[in-house]
Design a protein around this motif. Sequence first.
Motif, mmCIF file in Angstrom:
data_model
loop_
_atom_site.group_PDB
_atom_site.id
_atom_site.type_symbol
_atom_site.label_atom_id
_atom_site.label_comp_id
_atom_site.label_asym_id
_atom_site.label_seq_id
_atom_site.Cartn_x
_atom_site.Cartn_y
_atom_site.Cartn_z
ATOM 1 N N SER A 82 53.445 51.438 93.566
ATOM 2 C CA SER A 82 52.682 52.569 93.019
ATOM 3 C C SER A 82 51.474 52.082 92.225
ATOM 4 N N HIS A 83 51.638 50.998 91.461
ATOM 5 C CA HIS A 83 50.502 50.433 90.720
ATOM 6 C C HIS A 83 49.444 49.908 91.683
ATOM 7 N N TYR A 84 49.911 49.290 92.770
ATOM 8 C CA TYR A 84 48.996 48.767 93.785
ATOM 9 C C TYR A 84 48.152 49.894 94.386
ATOM 10 N N LYS A 85 48.784 51.000 94.737
ATOM 11 C CA LYS A 85 48.064 52.104 95.380
ATOM 12 C C LYS A 85 47.060 52.742 94.432
ATOM 13 N N ARG A 86 47.453 52.920 93.182
ATOM 14 C CA ARG A 86 46.508 53.483 92.212
ATOM 15 C C ARG A 86 45.306 52.575 92.038
ATOM 16 N N CYS A 87 45.572 51.286 91.948
ATOM 17 C CA CYS A 87 44.492 50.317 91.755
ATOM 18 C C CYS A 87 43.596 50.254 92.981
ATOM 19 N N LEU A 88 44.193 50.264 94.172
ATOM 20 C CA LEU A 88 43.410 50.207 95.405
ATOM 21 C C LEU A 88 42.520 51.438 95.545
ATOM 22 N N ASP A 89 43.055 52.591 95.192
ATOM 23 C CA ASP A 89 42.258 53.818 95.233
ATOM 24 C C ASP A 89 41.087 53.732 94.259
ATOM 25 N N ALA A 90 41.323 53.219 93.066
ATOM 26 C CA ALA A 90 40.259 53.086 92.070
ATOM 27 C C ALA A 90 39.184 52.110 92.545
ATOM 28 N N ILE A 91 39.599 51.035 93.201
ATOM 29 C CA ILE A 91 38.642 50.044 93.703
ATOM 30 C C ILE A 91 37.768 50.654 94.782
ATOM 31 N N THR A 97 39.014 51.110 86.899
ATOM 32 C CA THR A 97 39.484 50.107 87.858
ATOM 33 C C THR A 97 40.028 48.862 87.161
ATOM 34 N N ASN A 98 39.268 48.322 86.216
ATOM 35 C CA ASN A 98 39.698 47.081 85.563
ATOM 36 C C ASN A 98 40.992 47.270 84.771
ATOM 37 N N GLY A 99 41.141 48.419 84.164
ATOM 38 C CA GLY A 99 42.378 48.693 83.436
ATOM 39 C C GLY A 99 43.570 48.769 84.373
ATOM 40 N N LEU A 100 43.390 49.443 85.510
ATOM 41 C CA LEU A 100 44.465 49.546 86.493
ATOM 42 C C LEU A 100 44.777 48.181 87.100
ATOM 43 N N LEU A 101 43.723 47.377 87.306
ATOM 44 C CA LEU A 101 43.921 46.025 87.843
ATOM 45 C C LEU A 101 44.751 45.183 86.875
ATOM 46 N N ALA A 102 44.405 45.252 85.602
ATOM 47 C CA ALA A 102 45.157 44.494 84.593
ATOM 48 C C ALA A 102 46.607 44.950 84.538
ATOM 49 N N TYR A 123 48.365 46.326 86.958
ATOM 50 C CA TYR A 123 49.030 45.876 88.189
ATOM 51 C C TYR A 123 49.397 44.396 88.114
ATOM 52 N N LEU A 124 48.442 43.572 87.715
ATOM 53 C CA LEU A 124 48.682 42.131 87.666
ATOM 54 C C LEU A 124 49.676 41.753 86.573
ATOM 55 N N ASN A 125 49.678 42.487 85.468
ATOM 56 C CA ASN A 125 50.663 42.234 84.409
ATOM 57 C C ASN A 125 52.080 42.530 84.910
ATOM 58 N N LEU A 126 52.220 43.635 85.635
ATOM 59 C CA LEU A 126 53.534 43.978 86.191
ATOM 60 C C LEU A 126 53.941 42.956 87.251
ATOM 61 N N TYR A 127 52.996 42.575 88.079
ATOM 62 C CA TYR A 127 53.227 41.567 89.115
ATOM 63 C C TYR A 127 53.733 40.275 88.477
ATOM 64 N N TYR A 168 36.186 41.588 87.025
ATOM 65 C CA TYR A 168 37.547 41.324 87.489
ATOM 66 C C TYR A 168 37.886 39.836 87.449
ATOM 67 N N ILE A 169 36.863 38.970 87.420
ATOM 68 C CA ILE A 169 37.110 37.533 87.423
ATOM 69 C C ILE A 169 37.968 37.128 86.223
ATOM 70 N N ASN A 170 37.653 37.648 85.058
ATOM 71 C CA ASN A 170 38.429 37.306 83.862
ATOM 72 C C ASN A 170 39.860 37.841 83.943
ATOM 73 N N ILE A 171 40.031 38.985 84.597
ATOM 74 C CA ILE A 171 41.377 39.547 84.732
ATOM 75 C C ILE A 171 42.206 38.701 85.682
ATOM 76 N N ILE A 172 41.587 38.260 86.789
ATOM 77 C CA ILE A 172 42.283 37.379 87.728
ATOM 78 C C ILE A 172 42.604 36.048 87.055
ATOM 79 N N HIS A 173 41.651 35.541 86.261
ATOM 80 C CA HIS A 173 41.885 34.287 85.554
ATOM 81 C C HIS A 173 43.095 34.412 84.629
ATOM 82 N N LYS A 174 43.187 35.522 83.907
ATOM 83 C CA LYS A 174 44.315 35.747 83.003
ATOM 84 C C LYS A 174 45.623 35.830 83.781
ATOM 85 N N PHE A 175 45.570 36.419 84.951
ATOM 86 C CA PHE A 175 46.759 36.529 85.800
ATOM 87 C C PHE A 175 47.289 35.141 86.160
#
Length: 482
Positions: A179-188, A195-200, A202-206, A261-268
Amino acid sequence: MSNPPKLFISYSWSSPEHEDWVLELATSLRQDGVDAMLDKWDLKEGHDSIAFMERMVNDPEITKVLLICDKTYASKANARAGGVGIEAQIVSSELYNKVVQEKFVAVIREYDDNGNAFIPTYYAGKIYINLSSNDEKYLGEYEKLLRWIFNKPLHQKPEIGMLPAYLNEGNHISLNTTSHYKRCLDAIRNDKSNTNGLLADYLNLYNTNLEKFRISDILASEKEIELDDLIFNNISDFLPARNEFIQLVSALIQYSSSNKYINIIHKFFENNIRYLFRPENITSYAGWDFDNFKFIINELFLYFVALMIKNEKFEELNYFLNKNFYFLHHDSREPLSSFLIFKQHCESFGFRNQRLSLGYANLHATTLKERANGINLEFIDLMQADFILYLRAEINSTDTYFIQWWPTTLMYTRSFYPFEIFAKSKSKSYYESMKCILGNNPDINLKALIEDAKKGTRTVPKWQYESISLSRLTDFNNIATI
């Protein structure tokens, strides 16, 4: 998909807002592989609208028909008024004359004050899909719609006597991020401000749910299985989560209007480092207990780099690789690491290769290759990313004997053809844009690296009796010549 399912959308022109909603739904369906047909796209000036509607409903090539039901649609269908009324006559005849039908489904957009769905009388008592809300329930219902269109129900009855695929096994581990993936994909895809909040999120849950894959926890319930089998089953179970990550990052790179998003991916990835080492609360463990994480996280890292290179996000990738990764490990005094932290040796792979007499030169590389399917990248893209990381590590290193990033996948290269990124680097302008990902002073250091390799004063990756050719893979003599 070579033959996407054809689908016609029947609706009423209730209001401009409703028409926009239908148009957005049709667009989403096409993005998800459905050949959605809509009057706004397929009914041209001069066409007979009645003939068009009859053809859309009766055409055997159109396997699915959506009935978008709001108050206006239901009223017109019941009164047999307008285009909706004509369609209603055709649809109701199909429904009444066939005991089993899988061509039509009602999509609910409105409910009355008593909570009853606005649906035509002829459809009463049949199962429908509820897309009336804009919250998380919408995503679940939209998935239900897609499954209906593709004839992929959530629950499938297995064949008698056959082992179900691992996706259907009761013991399959899931990250529960759908569900987090779909919300984030829709926002993207729609470039939404959150978008960045949803991405963070999603990746935190992941990252948090990766804990479910910890071998030491699973081992307690698996008494009669070889540890290397357990590790490889675990890696196999992770494949859907890996593909989900790749699909999301691919969309992010292609559609995002910002590079934040680069910083969010880096944090992930920074948060994932903890899975590579022994947790403080674990005192009894085997050296292989973290091999699944070492493989999984390395694979995710390789695919991220491969996607960045494929989409020519060179400056962003250079920024990402330049940043250190913080992790305060209880067995180490140094809390900062470079990207090299994501290249860990998996000892169990060598043991498995010998135990099963597989005969692979490198089981890690072979496993990566065998898993390189079902995504929008080819294995050669992964090899290219591996090669770039190796070059960057070597260019920035003063140690000529120890290889900082061992490019495992390059055992499959024959060293005759340059990678795509270097073939394109014949162009001066292209090379100027990409060379930053090679590290410090690539004009000088890449040349020195290749010359040292030729002279034998620099250790070069080697499998059995064949070393990789840096000059051929980089097409060094032709760089920036046109």
